[in-house]
Enzyme design. Structure first.
Site, PDB file in Angstrom:
ATOM      1  N   GLY A 160       0.842  -1.194   0.000  1.00 43.62           N
ATOM      2  CA  GLY A 160       0.000   0.000   0.000  1.00 43.62           C
ATOM      3  C   GLY A 160       0.875   1.240   0.000  1.00 43.62           C
ATOM      4  CG  MET A 196      -1.798   5.168   7.211  1.00 43.31           C
ATOM      5  SD  MET A 196      -0.850   6.096   8.447  1.00 43.31           S
ATOM      6  CE  MET A 196       0.375   4.881   8.921  1.00 43.31           C
ATOM      7  CB  THR A 233      -9.278  -0.183   9.328  1.00 36.83           C
ATOM      8  OG1 THR A 233      -9.374   0.761   8.240  1.00 36.83           O
ATOM      9  CG2 THR A 233      -8.194   0.279  10.286  1.00 36.83           C
ATOM     10  CB  THR A 290       0.397   1.906  14.236  1.00 38.04           C
ATOM     11  OG1 THR A 290       0.182   3.089  13.450  1.00 38.04           O
ATOM     12  CG2 THR A 290       0.104   0.673  13.396  1.00 38.04           C
ATOM     13  CG  HIS A 309     -11.051   8.943  10.993  1.00 35.79           C
ATOM     14  ND1 HIS A 309     -11.756   8.393  12.044  1.00 35.79           N
ATOM     15  CD2 HIS A 309      -9.760   8.570  11.160  1.00 35.79           C
ATOM     16  CE1 HIS A 309     -10.920   7.704  12.804  1.00 35.79           C
ATOM     17  NE2 HIS A 309      -9.704   7.796  12.296  1.00 35.79           N
ATOM     18  CG  HIS A 310      -9.371  11.493   6.072  1.00 29.27           C
ATOM     19  ND1 HIS A 310      -9.734  10.760   4.969  1.00 29.27           N
ATOM     20  CD2 HIS A 310      -8.572  10.680   6.816  1.00 29.27           C
ATOM     21  CE1 HIS A 310      -9.174   9.573   5.013  1.00 29.27           C
ATOM     22  NE2 HIS A 310      -8.460   9.499   6.134  1.00 29.27           N
ATOM     23  CE  LYS A 350     -11.448   5.228   9.370  1.00 32.36           C
ATOM     24  NZ  LYS A 350     -10.374   4.380   8.807  1.00 32.36           N
TER      25      LYS A 350
END
Length: 242
Positions: free
Chosen positions: A8, A13, A76, A101, A131-132, A135
């Protein structure tokens, strides 16, 4: 020094983790995205970090097992079959799976578990996360992680004692239920609050992520901690020794 592979790589991330690796003593073994050769990446890595998609998880685990290397999974939106695949892979290699994390969130989960257990079912628990706008899953992996912590503290199963998506005439709140509310907007990296509401008083335990870099640093800490461990399933709490 470890050679770390990112699954990814082009995601938010993945980019943050690559930057964290570049700023550390470790090296980037490479990165893959959808359709790329995961097995080849695993063969030249000491450990894998996976922030891709649930649909790719089984193949990513297979690559880690084939190369005999640890893998940290931060993806997730996982479902029951994904967790079964993780359990199977963990018989062969070290696997760390987490909904977040952040070391701070890991400590928050411990506090939530202790508070839920000490206060008991007379205190209602609500978990609010934001969240943004981009998501795609809700509740967030972190919200579910905190919900699981609360459920563990009370000795109940979250899947049987949670309330989500309330709308319309829903009736009274279920006794002992753990509620979830998800907000989306802007560029919020992540905000989570666990509200414990009793008679005439409330406790609010919160965590605010100010920059995605903190998750990248936590992922790097977790991934390097995994190296040299026995096969098994681990969490960020193991990393902190909680």
């Amino acid at each position: 020094m470890a050679a770390i592979g990112i699954i990814g790589r082009e995601g938010r991330m993945g980019q943050a983790i690559a930057a964290a690796i570049e700023a550390s003593e470790h090296s980037l073994a490479g990165g893959v995205d959808k359709g790329d050769d995961v097995a080849g990446l695993a063969d030249r890595s000491d450990v894998l970090i996976d922030f891709s998609a649930p649909a790719a998880l089984e193949g990513n685990l297979h690559a880690a097992v084939g190369a005999g290397i640890p893998i940290l999974i931060g993806t997730t939106g996982l479902e029951a079959q994904n967790h079964t695949a993780i359990e199977n892979a963990a018989r062969a290699v070290p696997v760390l799976q987490t909904g977040n994390t952040s070391l701070g969130v890991t400590m928050l989960a411990k506090l939530v578990r202790e508070a839920a257990g000490a206060l008991g079912p007379q205190w209602d628990i609500e978990i609010v996360e934001m969240h943004h706008r981009r998501k795609v899953d809700a509740p967030s992996g972190t919200a579910l992680l905190l919900g699981e912590a609360a459920a563990e503290g009370r000795g109940i199963e979250l899947s049987k004692q949670s309330e989500r998506g309330r709308d319309g005439h829903t009736g009274e709140r279920g006794d002992g239920a753990i509620g979830f509310a998800s907000l989306r907007g802007g560029t919020v990296a992540g905000e989570h609050s666990v509200i414990l509401a009793g008679e005439n008083e409330r406790i609010v335990l919160s965590h605010v992520a100010e920059d995605r870099a903190l998750f990248a640093r936590g992922a790097l800490t977790g991934a390097t901690w995994l190296m040299g461990r026995d096969p098994g399933r681990y969490s960020m709490e193991h990393v902190l020794g909680l």
